[in-house]
Motif scaffolding. Structure first.
Motif, mmCIF file in Angstrom:
data_model
loop_
_atom_site.group_PDB
_atom_site.id
_atom_site.type_symbol
_atom_site.label_atom_id
_atom_site.label_comp_id
_atom_site.label_asym_id
_atom_site.label_seq_id
_atom_site.Cartn_x
_atom_site.Cartn_y
_atom_site.Cartn_z
ATOM 1 N N SER A 1 8.527 -39.373 -22.470
ATOM 2 C CA SER A 1 8.023 -39.807 -21.167
ATOM 3 C C SER A 1 7.432 -38.662 -20.362
ATOM 4 O O SER A 1 6.901 -38.868 -19.270
ATOM 5 N N ALA A 2 7.537 -37.429 -20.884
ATOM 6 C CA ALA A 2 6.942 -36.284 -20.187
ATOM 7 C C ALA A 2 5.423 -36.378 -20.179
ATOM 8 O O ALA A 2 4.762 -35.701 -19.391
ATOM 9 N N PHE A 3 4.877 -37.230 -21.045
ATOM 10 C CA PHE A 3 3.434 -37.372 -21.146
ATOM 11 C C PHE A 3 2.999 -38.734 -20.624
ATOM 12 O O PHE A 3 3.639 -39.752 -20.886
ATOM 13 N N LYS A 4 1.893 -38.736 -19.901
ATOM 14 C CA LYS A 4 1.390 -39.953 -19.267
ATOM 15 C C LYS A 4 1.080 -41.023 -20.294
ATOM 16 O O LYS A 4 1.352 -42.215 -20.082
ATOM 17 N N ALA A 5 0.506 -40.622 -21.423
ATOM 18 C CA ALA A 5 0.194 -41.554 -22.508
ATOM 19 C C ALA A 5 0.836 -41.020 -23.789
ATOM 20 O O ALA A 5 0.263 -40.157 -24.452
ATOM 21 N N PRO A 6 2.040 -41.476 -24.139
ATOM 22 C CA PRO A 6 2.750 -40.956 -25.310
ATOM 23 C C PRO A 6 1.923 -41.055 -26.587
ATOM 24 O O PRO A 6 1.150 -41.994 -26.780
ATOM 25 N N ILE A 7 2.100 -40.080 -27.469
ATOM 26 C CA ILE A 7 1.306 -39.962 -28.696
ATOM 27 C C ILE A 7 2.225 -39.879 -29.893
ATOM 28 O O ILE A 7 3.256 -39.199 -29.858
ATOM 29 N N GLN A 8 1.859 -40.555 -30.973
ATOM 30 C CA GLN A 8 2.510 -40.395 -32.260
ATOM 31 C C GLN A 8 1.487 -39.776 -33.212
ATOM 32 O O GLN A 8 0.477 -40.392 -33.539
ATOM 33 N N LEU A 9 1.746 -38.546 -33.646
ATOM 34 C CA LEU A 9 0.815 -37.882 -34.558
ATOM 35 C C LEU A 9 0.799 -38.544 -35.930
ATOM 36 O O LEU A 9 -0.189 -38.464 -36.646
ATOM 37 N N TYR A 10 1.893 -39.211 -36.285
ATOM 38 C CA TYR A 10 2.044 -39.784 -37.619
ATOM 39 C C TYR A 10 2.697 -41.152 -37.500
ATOM 40 O O TYR A 10 3.611 -41.334 -36.694
#
Length: 229
Positions: A143-152
């Motif tokens: 949640s530290a990121f505005k738009a969560p990312i999954q690299l994989y």
């Protein structure tokens, strides 16, 4: 005490190399769309955007596994024999998209934190200064990121996502942004002041490293916006 990574017989790495050098004294932007997927995470280690000095006439000696095809690597093989990989000569900057988190730790024989943060981005210097650890994000899915990312993902049919890497402030700052397929704009992931001096020009490159044959990465629309030398 440093714990060295155990290299399997399936470790592999590949590199995309741009034959034109870009002027790093002016703002330049690199964008690419990617898919990175496979079975359950047994060793798809990630990918790395890096700069190779324009004096580098060929790429060789990159390391597999957690070295992401670029950095030096000290590892044990399955027979417990210590292996050394020098890393790609004249590498100037490494921005590792670190699926397992080992690239951003001290478990490759390089300096870095003791802990492992998967799904993160780690920045290292080039080969001259020993691929020194500079910066690491938190897990991009938090949640530290505005738009969560999954690299994989384990979804082979995931849509392409896009990363944008900007080198600005006369080569002294790196900005990393990300955009999902349906997003209208990029979201900033990291802004990193560099503590070392980049060369005036370099070849932009993108590598991928994996441990098994069932993991893959696809790249399209690799764009370079800047001044070419």
């Amino acid at each position: 005490m440093t714990t060295f990574y155990t290299l399997s017989t399936f470790e592999r790495a590949s590199v995309m190399f741009c034959p034109q050098t870009v002027d790093l004294t002016r703002d330049c932007i690199f964008t690419f769309e990617y898919q990175c997927a496979g079975e359950a995470l047994t060793g798809a280690h990630g990918f790395c955007f890096f700069l190779a000095n324009s004096e580098n006439k060929e790429l060789s000696q990159g390391s597999p596994g957690p070295g992401l095809g670029v950095t030096a690597l000290t590892a044990l093989n399955l027979q417990n024999v210590l292996l050394f990989y020098q890393g790609i000569p004249r590498t100037e900057l490494c921005i590792g998209f670190d699926i397992n988190g080992i690239f951003g730790s001290n478990r490759t024989g390089l300096d870095g934190p003791d802990d492992i943060v998967p799904n993160s981005i780690c920045v290292r210097t080039g080969i001259t200064s020993g691929f020194k650890f500079i910066y690491r994000t938190e897990d991009l899915s938090t949640s530290a990121f505005k738009a969560p990312i999954q690299l994989y993902t384990i979804n082979y049919f995931q849509p392409f996502s896009m990363f944008r890497i900007k080198i600005t402030d006369f080569g002294s700052t790196v900005i990393v942004d990300h955009k999902n397929k349906d997003a209208q704009e990029f979201t900033n992931v990291a802004r990193i002041p560099l503590t070392f001096t980049l060369p005036k020009s370099a070849f932009p490159c993108l590598s991928f490293s994996s441990r098994t044959r069932i993991n893959y990465m696809r790249v399209k629309n690799l764009n370079l916006n800047g001044y070419f030398v």
